[in-house]
Design a protein around this motif. Structure first.
Motif, PDB file in Angstrom:
ATOM      1  N   ILE A 110       0.771  -1.233   0.121  1.00 39.22           N
ATOM      2  CA  ILE A 110       0.067   0.244   0.131  1.00 39.22           C
ATOM      3  C   ILE A 110       0.843   0.982  -0.257  1.00 39.22           C
ATOM      4  CG2 ILE A 110      -1.712   1.212   1.344  1.00 39.22           C
ATOM      5  CD1 ILE A 110      -2.568  -1.696   2.742  1.00 39.22           C
ATOM      6  N   ALA A 111       1.086   1.538   0.982  1.00 38.84           N
ATOM      7  CA  ALA A 111       2.805   2.297   0.750  1.00 38.84           C
ATOM      8  C   ALA A 111       3.559   2.303  -0.088  1.00 38.84           C
ATOM      9  CB  ALA A 111       3.973   2.556   2.012  1.00 38.84           C
ATOM     10  N   ASN A 112       3.582   1.742  -1.232  1.00 35.33           N
ATOM     11  CA  ASN A 112       4.889   1.728  -2.343  1.00 35.33           C
ATOM     12  C   ASN A 112       3.614   2.665  -3.761  1.00 35.33           C
ATOM     13  OD1 ASN A 112       7.125   0.590  -1.182  1.00 35.33           O
ATOM     14  ND2 ASN A 112       6.945  -1.161  -2.152  1.00 35.33           N
ATOM     15  N   GLN A 113       2.523   1.742  -3.494  1.00 32.56           N
ATOM     16  CA  GLN A 113       1.398   1.882  -4.488  1.00 32.56           C
ATOM     17  C   GLN A 113       0.894   3.470  -4.383  1.00 32.56           C
ATOM     18  OE1 GLN A 113      -1.370  -0.649  -5.174  1.00 32.56           O
ATOM     19  NE2 GLN A 113      -0.211  -1.514  -6.685  1.00 32.56           N
ATOM     20  N   ILE A 114       1.020   3.714  -3.335  1.00 34.13           N
ATOM     21  CA  ILE A 114       0.957   5.544  -3.197  1.00 34.13           C
ATOM     22  C   ILE A 114       1.936   6.317  -3.048  1.00 34.13           C
ATOM     23  CG2 ILE A 114       0.082   6.815  -1.233  1.00 34.13           C
ATOM     24  CD1 ILE A 114      -1.623   4.810   0.233  1.00 34.13           C
ATOM     25  N   LYS A 115       3.194   5.486  -2.866  1.00 33.90           N
ATOM     26  CA  LYS A 115       4.442   6.585  -2.867  1.00 33.90           C
ATOM     27  C   LYS A 115       5.019   6.858  -4.392  1.00 33.90           C
ATOM     28  CE  LYS A 115       9.485   6.007  -1.715  1.00 33.90           C
ATOM     29  NZ  LYS A 115      10.729   5.316  -1.025  1.00 33.90           N
ATOM     30  N   ASN A 116       4.202   5.775  -5.325  1.00 33.99           N
ATOM     31  CA  ASN A 116       4.709   5.762  -6.462  1.00 33.99           C
ATOM     32  C   ASN A 116       3.737   6.073  -7.389  1.00 33.99           C
ATOM     33  OD1 ASN A 116       7.464   4.598  -6.470  1.00 33.99           O
ATOM     34  ND2 ASN A 116       6.564   2.606  -6.658  1.00 33.99           N
ATOM     35  N   ASP A 117       2.681   6.511  -6.885  1.00 34.98           N
ATOM     36  CA  ASP A 117       1.389   6.615  -7.521  1.00 34.98           C
ATOM     37  C   ASP A 117       0.573   6.561  -8.838  1.00 34.98           C
ATOM     38  OD1 ASP A 117       0.930   9.779  -6.567  1.00 34.98           O
ATOM     39  OD2 ASP A 117       3.208  10.349  -8.010  1.00 34.98           O
ATOM     40  N   GLU A 118       1.071   4.960  -8.548  1.00 35.65           N
ATOM     41  CA  GLU A 118       0.028   3.807  -8.902  1.00 35.65           C
ATOM     42  C   GLU A 118      -1.641   4.169  -8.422  1.00 35.65           C
ATOM     43  OE1 GLU A 118       2.105   0.429  -7.997  1.00 35.65           O
ATOM     44  OE2 GLU A 118       3.890   1.095  -9.292  1.00 35.65           O
ATOM     45  N   MET A 119      -1.498   4.211  -6.995  1.00 35.66           N
ATOM     46  CA  MET A 119      -3.008   3.811  -6.751  1.00 35.66           C
ATOM     47  C   MET A 119      -3.591   5.209  -5.647  1.00 35.66           C
ATOM     48  SD  MET A 119      -4.512   1.364  -6.575  1.00 35.66           S
ATOM     49  CE  MET A 119      -4.220  -0.161  -7.939  1.00 35.66           C
ATOM     50  N   PRO A 120      -4.888   5.479  -5.300  1.00 35.10           N
ATOM     51  CA  PRO A 120      -5.928   5.782  -6.505  1.00 35.10           C
ATOM     52  C   PRO A 120      -5.609   5.805  -7.956  1.00 35.10           C
ATOM     53  CG  PRO A 120      -6.310   7.020  -4.294  1.00 35.10           C
ATOM     54  CD  PRO A 120      -4.476   7.054  -4.997  1.00 35.10           C
ATOM     55  N   LEU A 121      -5.732   4.824  -8.770  1.00 34.58           N
ATOM     56  CA  LEU A 121      -5.454   4.536  -9.965  1.00 34.58           C
ATOM     57  C   LEU A 121      -6.034   5.890 -10.383  1.00 34.58           C
ATOM     58  CD1 LEU A 121      -7.790   1.369 -11.123  1.00 34.58           C
ATOM     59  CD2 LEU A 121      -5.043   1.678 -10.828  1.00 34.58           C
ATOM     60  N   ALA A 122      -5.797   6.322 -11.245  1.00 25.89           N
ATOM     61  CA  ALA A 122      -6.540   7.294 -12.238  1.00 25.89           C
ATOM     62  C   ALA A 122      -7.814   7.859 -12.831  1.00 25.89           C
ATOM     63  CB  ALA A 122      -5.361   8.047 -13.667  1.00 25.89           C
ATOM     64  N   SER A 123      -8.206   6.550 -13.628  1.00 30.48           N
ATOM     65  CA  SER A 123      -9.458   6.493 -14.008  1.00 30.48           C
ATOM     66  C   SER A 123     -10.017   6.456 -12.741  1.00 30.48           C
ATOM     67  CB  SER A 123      -9.383   5.000 -14.772  1.00 30.48           C
ATOM     68  OG  SER A 123      -9.666   3.925 -13.824  1.00 30.48           O
ATOM     69  N   ASN A 143       4.070   7.468   5.272  1.00 28.38           N
ATOM     70  CA  ASN A 143       4.386   7.094   6.724  1.00 28.38           C
ATOM     71  C   ASN A 143       3.783   5.942   7.909  1.00 28.38           C
ATOM     72  OD1 ASN A 143       6.182   8.380   5.643  1.00 28.38           O
ATOM     73  ND2 ASN A 143       5.998  10.272   7.042  1.00 28.38           N
ATOM     74  N   TRP A 144       2.416   6.073   8.401  1.00 28.12           N
ATOM     75  CA  TRP A 144       1.946   5.425   8.587  1.00 28.12           C
ATOM     76  C   TRP A 144       1.686   4.053   7.860  1.00 28.12           C
ATOM     77  CZ3 TRP A 144      -2.564   2.031   8.982  1.00 28.12           C
ATOM     78  CH2 TRP A 144      -2.531   1.829  10.434  1.00 28.12           C
ATOM     79  N   MET A 145       1.825   3.649   7.219  1.00 25.28           N
ATOM     80  CA  MET A 145       1.661   2.620   6.828  1.00 25.28           C
ATOM     81  C   MET A 145       3.069   1.703   6.430  1.00 25.28           C
ATOM     82  SD  MET A 145      -1.108   1.303   5.313  1.00 25.28           S
ATOM     83  CE  MET A 145      -2.475   1.810   4.800  1.00 25.28           C
ATOM     84  N   ASN A 146       3.984   2.918   6.850  1.00 27.92           N
ATOM     85  CA  ASN A 146       5.536   1.798   6.684  1.00 27.92           C
ATOM     86  C   ASN A 146       6.378   1.749   8.078  1.00 27.92           C
ATOM     87  OD1 ASN A 146       6.419   1.435   3.898  1.00 27.92           O
ATOM     88  ND2 ASN A 146       7.008   3.688   4.199  1.00 27.92           N
ATOM     89  N   LYS A 147       5.609   2.763   8.818  1.00 32.50           N
ATOM     90  CA  LYS A 147       5.740   2.574  10.749  1.00 32.50           C
ATOM     91  C   LYS A 147       4.413   1.259  11.095  1.00 32.50           C
ATOM     92  CE  LYS A 147       3.776   4.942  14.919  1.00 32.50           C
ATOM     93  NZ  LYS A 147       3.302   6.355  15.486  1.00 32.50           N
ATOM     94  N   THR A 148       3.359   1.744  10.203  1.00 35.47           N
ATOM     95  CA  THR A 148       2.526  -0.235  10.819  1.00 35.47           C
ATOM     96  C   THR A 148       3.217  -1.434  10.168  1.00 35.47           C
ATOM     97  OG1 THR A 148       0.656   1.421  10.549  1.00 35.47           O
ATOM     98  CG2 THR A 148       0.925  -1.478  10.455  1.00 35.47           C
ATOM     99  N   ALA A 149       4.120  -1.258   9.282  1.00 35.42           N
ATOM    100  CA  ALA A 149       4.193  -2.836   8.590  1.00 35.42           C
ATOM    101  C   ALA A 149       5.460  -3.073   9.416  1.00 35.42           C
ATOM    102  CB  ALA A 149       4.715  -1.959   6.603  1.00 35.42           C
ATOM    103  N   ASP A 150       6.470  -1.735  10.252  1.00 32.37           N
ATOM    104  CA  ASP A 150       7.622  -2.148  10.581  1.00 32.37           C
ATOM    105  C   ASP A 150       7.372  -2.853  11.978  1.00 32.37           C
ATOM    106  OD1 ASP A 150       9.400  -1.197   8.919  1.00 32.37           O
ATOM    107  OD2 ASP A 150       9.618   1.026   9.626  1.00 32.37           O
TER     108      ASP A 150
END
Length: 156
Positions: A110-123, A143-150
């Protein structure tokens, strides 16, 4: 030539009207909050939960907020397929039923997809302006997702 065009248009109109009678159920468990819901399994701050609900839950949970176009074919069928695919990848309503390593992987994803602008989808953002995340919201989510994963990684 005009007669052929009229026949083609009449046929297309008939098909369009006929397919309106097929109405797939997009999400049959609307409004139900499961004990396995992401926000029930983890403490999710209100601001993070609001972003999840606005930008993620329509496609990644059992609680889709249908828009007016969700009842018009072929849009309804396309939406059903899109939601089914989204829930197959990640379903926040059933997140707690995943194993702990899978949960960690999903949260990092989730963190990576948000960071890379893959989610939410443009459409999706075209029709849902509240799903457009600001830089501040993206940073908060990542930050919250990475902190939670850690924190989950240290438990396991």
């Amino acid at each position: 030539m005009k007669k052929v065009l009229k026949i083609i248009l009449a046929t297309l109109l008939f098909i369009f009207i006929a397919i309106q009678f097929y109405q797939p159920a997009l999400n049959v468990n609307k409004g139900q909050v499961y004990q396995t819901d992401f926000a029930k399994v983890y403490y999710v701050p209100t601001n993070v939960q609001r972003i999840l609900q606005n930008a993620c839950y329509d496609c990644h949970s059992n609680n889709t907020k249908d828009k007016w176009y969700a009842n018009i074919q072929p849009m309804a069928l396309l939406m059903k397929r899109h939601i089914d695919d989204g829930k197959a990848q990640l379903n926040f309503s059933e997140f707690g039923s995943l194993g702990s390593r899978r949960q960690i992987s999903k949260v990092k994803g989730i963190a990576n997809q948000i960071k890379n602008d893959e989610m939410p989808l443009a459409s999706y953002k075209i029709m849902h302006s509240n799903a457009k995340l600001s830089k501040k919201q993206k940073k908060l989510m990542v930050n919250w997702m990475n902190k939670t994963a850690d924190s989950l990684s240290t438990i396991n």
